[in-house]
Each structure stands twice: as C-alpha cells, then as structure tokens.
Design a protein around this motif. Sequence first.
Motif, PDB file in Angstrom:
ATOM      1  N   TRP A   6       2.314   5.589  -1.472  1.00 29.20           N
ATOM      2  CA  TRP A   6       1.894   4.261  -1.051  1.00 29.20           C
ATOM      3  C   TRP A   6       0.404   4.334  -0.768  1.00 29.20           C
ATOM      4  O   TRP A   6      -0.072   5.320  -0.200  1.00 29.20           O
ATOM      5  N   SER A   8      -3.179   1.956   0.524  1.00 29.27           N
ATOM      6  CA  SER A   8      -3.770   0.726   1.034  1.00 29.27           C
ATOM      7  C   SER A   8      -5.265   0.917   1.217  1.00 29.27           C
ATOM      8  O   SER A   8      -5.704   1.916   1.797  1.00 29.27           O
ATOM      9  N   THR A  66      -3.756   6.790   1.553  1.00 26.52           N
ATOM     10  CA  THR A  66      -2.666   7.039   0.610  1.00 26.52           C
ATOM     11  C   THR A  66      -1.688   7.957   1.311  1.00 26.52           C
ATOM     12  O   THR A  66      -2.087   8.933   1.956  1.00 26.52           O
ATOM     13  N   ASP A 108       5.762  -1.288   4.416  1.00 24.50           N
ATOM     14  CA  ASP A 108       5.630  -0.968   2.988  1.00 24.50           C
ATOM     15  C   ASP A 108       5.553   0.532   2.715  1.00 24.50           C
ATOM     16  O   ASP A 108       5.894   0.981   1.627  1.00 24.50           O
ATOM     17  N   ALA A 109       5.067   1.296   3.688  1.00 21.91           N
ATOM     18  CA  ALA A 109       4.888   2.736   3.476  1.00 21.91           C
ATOM     19  C   ALA A 109       6.208   3.498   3.478  1.00 21.91           C
ATOM     20  O   ALA A 109       6.262   4.630   3.000  1.00 21.91           O
TER      21      ALA A 109
END
Length: 182
Positions: A6, A8, A66, A108-109
């Motif tokens: 993931w 961001s 990340t 989300d992670a």
Amino acid sequence: MRYTSWTSDRMFVSYRQYYLQGDDFLTEYDDADTVERIYTGNSLAAGGPEHLTVLAGTHTGWIRLTTQQCAGEPVLPGQEWETVVDVSIRSTSGVLRLFRWGGDVVEDAGNFATAGAGWYRVRVQARGRDEGDAHEGDAPVEEHFMTVWPAPPQPDAVHTANDAFARAHYDPTRPPGQPVQP
C-alpha cells in the motif's frame, strides 16, 4: 515471495509520529517510554506489545509512506535509504493497523498481523528526514517504507543510520534494543 503493499503520498504525521497499533493496545498496554526508546535506541522506531511508533523528520505534515506485508524477511534495501532499522513487536490481538497521531486508523493499509497473534519483525526505511525537519510546504519531501513479516523476536538491528537525527541519537556502542514482552 508473497506480499501485499500500500502506498500513500498523503500520510499525515503530527509530532513526527505514526504507528502500528493492535486492538488490545490502549486497553492492555501503553507506550509511556516508546518515544524515549527511539531517542536512546535506533533513532527511527520502537515498539512493544500491540504497537510500534515511528519517528519522522517532518513535525506536522505529509510524508510518502509505502507499506508491505510479507511472508518472510525481505532483501535488505540499497543505499538510497538513509536510515534502516528492524524491530520486533508482538501482536496479542491478531490485528496490527496503521494509525496517524491522534488515533485515526488508515483502513486502506490493511491488517499487518497477517499470521494472526504472534511475533512480527518490522523493517522501517527512511529518507528525507533532514529535509522533512526543515520543510514547510504541502508536498511531501520525506519518504518511508515499512515492511512487516512474521518472525521470532530478535534485538533491534540498525542496518544504516545516516541522516542527521540518526547521527545525533544512535550510538552503535550501546546494546541494541530488546523486544518488549507482553
């Protein structure tokens, strides 16, 4: 090697911190000395049962983060990362989620305790902490990469400590940080 990742460009940090935290953290454990262990230990991350605290250079603002969940230990990164450490933490609840300072979970992670309750190794890689310390803009200048995999507890390992904060606080002559037992 199987992994989930993931990323961001908009991971908000406050007071230079972000966390992995489990469901039992605030009810069963606290982190009264975690930040102090970062300053007197590996200079980047420290943890205990159900939590890990990571120290960014950016005081309040955005970093690029990340994350990766692996089945086994990843290959060590190259020299492009200024500070790289490995820390052991234990999940007692079988849940470890990414949190911003103030208690906001980053759903989300995903769940980093991929093997359920037990011990995990966390590798945190950072670059740009010096630039983040001096930065006041909206775009991130600091980048972190966090990898988590199931592994027996081991002392902290410092692979690289080359940013200004690490050079000021990490002392390779001190014994490495030890895993905190539940």
